[in-house]
Design a protein around this motif. Structure first.
Motif, PDB file in Angstrom:
ATOM      1  N   ASP A  40      -5.301 -15.000 -21.349  1.00  0.00           N
ATOM      2  CA  ASP A  40      -6.539 -14.247 -21.135  1.00  0.00           C
ATOM      3  C   ASP A  40      -7.415 -14.939 -20.092  1.00  0.00           C
ATOM      4  O   ASP A  40      -8.044 -14.283 -19.264  1.00  0.00           O
ATOM      5  CB  ASP A  40      -7.311 -14.090 -22.444  1.00  0.00           C
ATOM      6  CG  ASP A  40      -6.614 -13.154 -23.424  1.00  0.00           C
ATOM      7  OD1 ASP A  40      -5.662 -12.453 -23.017  1.00  0.00           O
ATOM      8  OD2 ASP A  40      -7.037 -13.123 -24.588  1.00  0.00           O
ATOM      9  N   ASP A  41      -7.458 -16.267 -20.142  1.00  0.00           N
ATOM     10  CA  ASP A  41      -8.257 -17.009 -19.158  1.00  0.00           C
ATOM     11  C   ASP A  41      -7.716 -16.817 -17.741  1.00  0.00           C
ATOM     12  O   ASP A  41      -8.487 -16.673 -16.792  1.00  0.00           O
ATOM     13  CB  ASP A  41      -8.296 -18.495 -19.497  1.00  0.00           C
ATOM     14  CG  ASP A  41      -9.154 -18.801 -20.722  1.00  0.00           C
ATOM     15  OD1 ASP A  41     -10.045 -17.978 -21.038  1.00  0.00           O
ATOM     16  OD2 ASP A  41      -8.943 -19.852 -21.349  1.00  0.00           O
ATOM     17  N   ASP A  42      -6.370 -16.813 -17.604  1.00  0.00           N
ATOM     18  CA  ASP A  42      -5.757 -16.570 -16.294  1.00  0.00           C
ATOM     19  C   ASP A  42      -6.151 -15.200 -15.762  1.00  0.00           C
ATOM     20  O   ASP A  42      -6.527 -15.049 -14.602  1.00  0.00           O
ATOM     21  CB  ASP A  42      -4.226 -16.630 -16.380  1.00  0.00           C
ATOM     22  CG  ASP A  42      -3.677 -18.007 -16.667  1.00  0.00           C
ATOM     23  OD1 ASP A  42      -4.387 -19.001 -16.396  1.00  0.00           O
ATOM     24  OD2 ASP A  42      -2.532 -18.085 -17.165  1.00  0.00           O
ATOM     25  N   ILE A  43      -6.070 -14.207 -16.626  1.00  0.00           N
ATOM     26  CA  ILE A  43      -6.363 -12.834 -16.219  1.00  0.00           C
ATOM     27  C   ILE A  43      -7.837 -12.688 -15.847  1.00  0.00           C
ATOM     28  O   ILE A  43      -8.169 -12.041 -14.850  1.00  0.00           O
ATOM     29  CB  ILE A  43      -5.944 -11.857 -17.333  1.00  0.00           C
ATOM     30  CG1 ILE A  43      -4.408 -11.857 -17.430  1.00  0.00           C
ATOM     31  CG2 ILE A  43      -6.465 -10.455 -17.069  1.00  0.00           C
ATOM     32  CD1 ILE A  43      -3.850 -11.095 -18.593  1.00  0.00           C
ATOM     33  N   LYS A  44      -8.713 -13.312 -16.616  1.00  0.00           N
ATOM     34  CA  LYS A  44     -10.143 -13.256 -16.290  1.00  0.00           C
ATOM     35  C   LYS A  44     -10.400 -13.901 -14.928  1.00  0.00           C
ATOM     36  O   LYS A  44     -11.155 -13.370 -14.110  1.00  0.00           O
ATOM     37  CB  LYS A  44     -10.963 -13.959 -17.371  1.00  0.00           C
ATOM     38  CG  LYS A  44     -12.439 -13.886 -17.128  1.00  0.00           C
ATOM     39  CD  LYS A  44     -13.220 -14.536 -18.244  1.00  0.00           C
ATOM     40  CE  LYS A  44     -14.702 -14.455 -17.929  1.00  0.00           C
ATOM     41  NZ  LYS A  44     -15.504 -15.190 -18.871  1.00  0.00           N
ATOM     42  N   GLU A  45      -9.758 -15.030 -14.677  1.00  0.00           N
ATOM     43  CA  GLU A  45      -9.926 -15.727 -13.398  1.00  0.00           C
ATOM     44  C   GLU A  45      -9.417 -14.878 -12.229  1.00  0.00           C
ATOM     45  O   GLU A  45     -10.064 -14.802 -11.178  1.00  0.00           O
ATOM     46  CB  GLU A  45      -9.178 -17.061 -13.445  1.00  0.00           C
ATOM     47  CG  GLU A  45      -9.440 -17.948 -12.260  1.00  0.00           C
ATOM     48  CD  GLU A  45      -8.785 -19.312 -12.415  1.00  0.00           C
ATOM     49  OE1 GLU A  45      -8.348 -19.852 -11.386  1.00  0.00           O
ATOM     50  OE2 GLU A  45      -8.707 -19.824 -13.548  1.00  0.00           O
ATOM     51  N   ILE A  46      -8.283 -14.225 -12.421  1.00  0.00           N
ATOM     52  CA  ILE A  46      -7.738 -13.353 -11.384  1.00  0.00           C
ATOM     53  C   ILE A  46      -8.689 -12.186 -11.119  1.00  0.00           C
ATOM     54  O   ILE A  46      -8.972 -11.842  -9.973  1.00  0.00           O
ATOM     55  CB  ILE A  46      -6.345 -12.836 -11.783  1.00  0.00           C
ATOM     56  CG1 ILE A  46      -5.336 -13.985 -11.807  1.00  0.00           C
ATOM     57  CG2 ILE A  46      -5.871 -11.733 -10.834  1.00  0.00           C
ATOM     58  CD1 ILE A  46      -4.035 -13.642 -12.505  1.00  0.00           C
TER      59      ILE A  46
END
Length: 70
Positions: A40-46
């Motif tokens: 989820d953190d990766d997706i938010k950052e993207i």
């Protein structure tokens, strides 16, 4: 999973593009396929990085996961 079926994950970046004549917000969704095991953190950052490239303001970032049931 049967027959190589895999969960599909999409990133939806929602932009605020202005208001209509009644003052309601106008929103535009842009959808991107994402690696199924991204956190989820990766997706938010993207999502935030993509929004930084846009002329519109970021309204929200969403992760949508779908998986075949048969």
């Amino acid at each position: 999973m049967k027959g190589g079926q895999m969960m599909q994950v999409r990133l939806i970046v929602r932009f605020y593009t202005g208001e209509d004549i009644f003052g309601k917000p106008l929103l535009k969704d842009v959808t991107y396929p994402i690696y199924p095991y991204a956190t989820d953190d990766d997706i938010k950052e993207i999502g935030e990085a993509l929004a930084a490239l846009s002329a519109w303001d970021l309204s929200g970032t969403y992760k949508v996961s779908t998986m075949p049931i048969s």
